[in-house]
Write a protein that holds these residues in place. Structure first.
Motif, short mmCIF file in Angstrom:
data_model
loop_
_atom_site.label_atom_id
_atom_site.label_comp_id
_atom_site.label_asym_id
_atom_site.label_seq_id
_atom_site.Cartn_x
_atom_site.Cartn_y
_atom_site.Cartn_z
N ILE A 198 23.10 -12.60 17.00
CA ILE A 198 21.74 -13.00 17.31
C ILE A 198 20.80 -11.82 17.12
O ILE A 198 21.00 -10.75 17.71
N LEU A 199 19.81 -12.00 16.29
CA LEU A 199 18.81 -10.96 16.02
C LEU A 199 17.45 -11.50 16.47
O LEU A 199 16.86 -12.34 15.80
N ARG A 200 16.98 -11.01 17.58
CA ARG A 200 15.70 -11.47 18.11
C ARG A 200 14.61 -10.49 17.72
O ARG A 200 14.59 -9.36 18.17
N TYR A 201 13.68 -10.96 16.91
CA TYR A 201 12.52 -10.16 16.54
C TYR A 201 11.37 -10.43 17.51
O TYR A 201 11.03 -11.57 17.77
N ILE A 202 10.78 -9.36 18.04
CA ILE A 202 9.70 -9.48 19.02
C ILE A 202 8.42 -8.93 18.41
O ILE A 202 8.29 -7.73 18.16
N SER A 203 7.48 -9.83 18.16
CA SER A 203 6.29 -9.45 17.39
C SER A 203 5.34 -8.53 18.15
O SER A 203 4.59 -7.77 17.53
N ASP A 204 5.35 -8.59 19.49
CA ASP A 204 4.37 -7.81 20.26
C ASP A 204 5.02 -6.66 21.03
O ASP A 204 4.50 -6.22 22.04
N LEU B 241 21.62 -15.40 13.44
CA LEU B 241 20.55 -16.25 13.97
C LEU B 241 19.33 -15.36 14.18
O LEU B 241 19.33 -14.51 15.07
N VAL B 242 18.32 -15.54 13.34
CA VAL B 242 17.12 -14.69 13.39
C VAL B 242 16.03 -15.46 14.12
O VAL B 242 15.62 -16.54 13.70
N ILE B 243 15.56 -14.90 15.22
CA ILE B 243 14.62 -15.59 16.10
C ILE B 243 13.26 -14.90 16.06
O ILE B 243 13.15 -13.70 16.30
N ALA B 244 12.21 -15.65 15.79
CA ALA B 244 10.85 -15.15 15.86
C ALA B 244 10.34 -15.37 17.28
O ALA B 244 10.34 -16.48 17.78
N SER B 245 9.91 -14.30 17.95
CA SER B 245 9.54 -14.44 19.36
C SER B 245 8.49 -13.43 19.77
O SER B 245 8.14 -12.51 19.01
N THR B 246 7.99 -13.61 20.98
CA THR B 246 7.18 -12.61 21.68
C THR B 246 7.96 -12.19 22.93
O THR B 246 8.96 -12.82 23.29
N LYS B 247 7.48 -11.16 23.60
CA LYS B 247 8.18 -10.68 24.79
C LYS B 247 8.27 -11.76 25.87
O LYS B 247 9.23 -11.82 26.63
N ALA B 248 7.26 -12.62 25.94
CA ALA B 248 7.21 -13.63 26.99
C ALA B 248 8.19 -14.79 26.76
O ALA B 248 8.47 -15.55 27.68
N ASP B 249 8.70 -14.93 25.56
CA ASP B 249 9.57 -16.06 25.25
C ASP B 249 10.93 -15.93 25.93
O ASP B 249 11.50 -14.84 26.00
N ASP B 250 11.43 -17.06 26.41
CA ASP B 250 12.76 -17.11 27.01
C ASP B 250 13.74 -17.62 25.95
O ASP B 250 13.69 -18.78 25.55
N THR B 251 14.62 -16.75 25.49
CA THR B 251 15.62 -17.15 24.49
C THR B 251 17.03 -17.15 25.07
O THR B 251 18.01 -17.11 24.33
#
Length: 378
Positions: free
Chosen positions: A91-97, A68-78
């Protein structure tokens, strides 16, 4: 005779008392009811708590492996992803910032199109998120995990309740993913857009012949150049492109490997080096995923009702039944607006009526969706 000072003091006291009692009256008749009516219950039908069938969850001996690849920022609640009931899930959470995150893009560009480079190329499968500082799905993932892909990869946004998940799936990503029939993806739909509603998307959403002087959608003047840049200068550019929106999809290992690994590196670098805006880069790729994974220019070959039934086990008996459900969902959204805090302050009685009707509509939505779910799992 009262002095001017005493008279002034008395007037102030009367004014203060009047203001106080006016505020009390306003609070009792408007403010407190507004707060009460503004609390919109977010209920899931009883089927949300039911364990899925083995065919849907993939709980047979040969359960597929899933990223499960998630596009997110640090502020996102996953944190909601920890509730997903999918076997063999990583679960692979990518954090753009966050450049220090184990998964982050080389640059925060292209929205969900630009995947991040993993610090650990082969994470252990798990049912909970391994690290809260991961990031999201795209070409970096497709390139870096190319040799260690699972059976199936799901690319999603960070929000649990995005607008582009349909009301037939409760506008809820965790519900949709928990209902998704993984085996149907593997066997029948190697590239599957998680959104099945077409609306304006089919049969033709984008006209690639449009210019900067004449276009309807912002990305149209860029499509032909993006198409040739990513698929080859000699690649014929389809005049029309169509399909559901929003770049949330499931794709199999085999579909990804239809293209050489170099394709994903090239497209990743093309996004990084582009001078186009982040919004345009994300939108042009929204229309090119089908071509990348299936060689089809558009994704309009599957009707909404059939896809809901085949892929999610939510089976409406007829188009009329599905349309009736959609009308209920749209009424539900209108009622939520009428129950907003400011509107309730302005007219608490109307908000009370909206709340009552909201409960009725929610009950009927639950009933109809439960029937459709049971039909799909009979």
């Amino acid at each position: 005779m009262r002095s001017p000072t005493r008279r002034s003091r008395l007037l102030k006291q009367v004014l203060a008392a009047t203001t106080f009692f006016s505020l009390v009256y306003f609070s009792l008749n408007n403010l407190l009811p507004a707060i009460r009516y503004n609390v919109v219950p977010h209920r899931h039908p009883v089927l949300h708590d039911n364990a899925q069938s083995e065919a849907s969850l993939g709980t047979t001996v040969s359960s597929p492996t899933v990223h499960l690849v998630i596009a997110s920022t640090k502020a996102d609640d996953t944190s909601w992803t920890s509730r997903l009931r999918i076997p063999n899930l990583t679960i692979l959470r990518y954090i753009s910032d966050d450049p220090s995150a184990p998964f982050h893009p080389p640059k925060p560009k292209g929205r969900e199109a630009l995947m991040c480079k993993p610090a650990h190329p082969s994470p252990k499968p798990q049912t909970q998120e391994a690290n809260p500082n991961h990031s999201k799905p795209d070409f970096t993932y497709l390139h870096d995990f190319y040799d260690s892909l699972p059976d199936l990869t799901l690319f999603i946004h960070a929000s649990e309740t995005p607008w582009h998940v349909e009301g037939t799936l409760l506008r809820n990503t965790s519900f949709a993913l928990s209902q998704l029939n993984l085996h149907q993806v593997l066997q029948q739909r190697p590239y599957f857009n998680l959104r099945v509603t077409w609306r304006a998307g089919c049969p033709a959403w984008i006209d690639t012949t449009k210019t900067h002087a004449d276009y309807d959608e912002a990305e149209e003047p860029f499509m032909a150049e993006a198409w040739r840049a990513n698929f080859g200068a000699d690649e014929p550019v389809p005049e029309k492109l169509g399909g559901p929106c929003c770049s949330q999809f499931a794709v199999t290992r085999e579909a990804i490997r239809r293209r050489p690994r170099e394709q994903y590196r090239f497209s990743r670098d093309w996004i990084v080096d582009s001078t186009w805006s982040d919004a345009i880069l994300g939108r042009v790729w929204e229309h090119m995923w089908p071509r990348l994974f299936t060689d089809e220019a558009s994704d309009c070959g599957h009707a909404e009702r059939g896809s809901l039934c085949q892929m999610y086990g939510v089976c409406f008996e007829s188009e009329g039944e599905l349309d009736g459900y959609k009308e209920l969902w749209e009424e539900r959204e209108r009622l939520k607006e009428r129950m907003s805090f400011l509107r309730a302050v302005w007219d608490a009685k109307k908000a009370a009526g909206a709340k009552g009707r909201f409960g009725e509509v929610n009950d009927e939505i639950e009933r109809q969706l439960s029937v459709a779910w049971r039909r799909g799992h009979a």
